[in-house]
Design a protein around this motif. Structure first.
Motif, PDB file in Angstrom:
ATOM      1  N   UNK A 174       0.806  -1.218   0.000  1.00 46.83           N
ATOM      2  CA  UNK A 174       0.000   0.000   0.000  1.00 46.83           C
ATOM      3  C   UNK A 174       0.841   1.272   0.000  1.00 46.83           C
ATOM      4  N   UNK A 175       1.963   1.248   0.716  1.00 44.55           N
ATOM      5  CA  UNK A 175       2.801   2.452   0.809  1.00 44.55           C
ATOM      6  C   UNK A 175       3.961   2.405  -0.182  1.00 44.55           C
ATOM      7  N   UNK A 176       4.613   1.241  -0.264  1.00 42.95           N
ATOM      8  CA  UNK A 176       5.748   1.120  -1.170  1.00 42.95           C
ATOM      9  C   UNK A 176       5.376   0.870  -2.612  1.00 42.95           C
ATOM     10  N   UNK A 177       4.103   0.533  -2.853  1.00 46.44           N
ATOM     11  CA  UNK A 177       3.614   0.279  -4.213  1.00 46.44           C
ATOM     12  C   UNK A 177       4.407  -0.825  -4.916  1.00 46.44           C
ATOM     13  N   UNK A 178       4.737  -1.868  -4.141  1.00 46.52           N
ATOM     14  CA  UNK A 178       5.404  -3.045  -4.706  1.00 46.52           C
ATOM     15  C   UNK A 178       4.572  -4.271  -4.374  1.00 46.52           C
ATOM     16  N   UNK A 179       4.841  -5.362  -5.063  1.00 45.86           N
ATOM     17  CA  UNK A 179       4.098  -6.608  -4.878  1.00 45.86           C
ATOM     18  C   UNK A 179       5.081  -7.694  -4.437  1.00 45.86           C
TER      19      UNK A 179
END
Length: 250
Positions: A174-179
């Motif tokens: 949600x914050x780092x925008x990574x999966x």
């Protein structure tokens, strides 16, 4: 009854007590407090040694768990599954096993990456990174102690983000925008160092699972986190699933 038979009968008394207690524990929820040595001596009219042996027998069967300084509790051992198609998330993995997860942050600070985690994260040693130390619980019983390394560039304000969400996986998404996807893992069974024994609130050093992992961004492929987790073997069994398995045979 001769003296030898009497000694043998007394020697096996703790097993009879353990059997009776085991049947009673079956109806209690995980995390429920179990009678201590003093209560058992009074209830069954035996010495302290027999009461202690009965509790140790229940421990060997993984029916109870002792927490140093807290007492003895009903245990429920779960499977902690590691696979490529499961999120590298304590909360999701424990929940999928039907138990209640919880984590507590014991420390988060920004430090220069040491050589070993720097190599895993494909970054030069000395790169700023968050060093996160957490304790993790299953059904409110302490089960794991974890150290995680996350580059500052991914989530600059990690400490603040963890006040809003316990799950590091969720914060990264949600914050780092990574999966995050687990790309490498090594599992071993070993006796932990004294500081880990204390951190896991174990009464003595005993083999625990050591799970070392690297997670990458499922889209970009870049490393986002590496971790080392010491997991109590009486709390869970680490299961590694490789390939398609049963689903591939259907």
């Amino acid at each position: 009854m001769d003296a030898a038979t009497t000694v043998t009968t007394r020697g096996r008394r703790y097993l009879d007590i353990a059997e009776q207690l085991a049947s009673e524990l079956a109806g209690l929820p995980p995390g429920a407090r179990v009678a201590g040595e003093h209560d058992i001596t009074l209830r069954f009219g035996v010495g302290r040694a027999a009461a202690r042996a009965a509790l140790q027998e229940l421990e060997r069967r993984l029916l109870v768990r002792r927490i140093q300084g807290a007492g003895t509790f009903v245990n429920r051992r779960i499977d902690y599954v590691i696979s490529h198609d499961r999120r590298p998330s304590w909360h999701e993995t424990v929940s999928a096993a039907g138990a209640r997860p919880r984590t507590v942050v014991r420390g988060v600070d920004v430090v220069a990456l040491p050589p070993e985690p720097a190599e895993l994260l494909d970054l030069p040693p000395g790169t700023p990174a968050h060093r996160l130390r957490r304790q993790s619980y299953i059904d409110d019983l302490l089960a794991a102690a974890t150290h995680e390394w996350i580059p500052v560039a991914i989530v600059p304000e990690l400490g603040a983000a963890l006040h809003a969400a316990e799950s590091v996986d969720l914060v990264l998404r949600q914050v780092g925008r990574v999966c995050p996807v687990r790309s490498w893992s090594r599992v071993s069974l070993d006796v932990p160092p004294p500081d880990v024994v204390a951190g896991l609130q174990m009464e003595s050093a005993a083999p625990v699972w050591l799970v070392e992992s690297l997670s990458r961004d499922g889209d970009a492929g870049s490393p986002v986190m590496c971790s080392s987790s010491w997991m109590r073997a009486d709390a869970l069994r680490v299961v590694v699933e490789l390939g398609e398995g049963r689903r591939g045979a259907e």
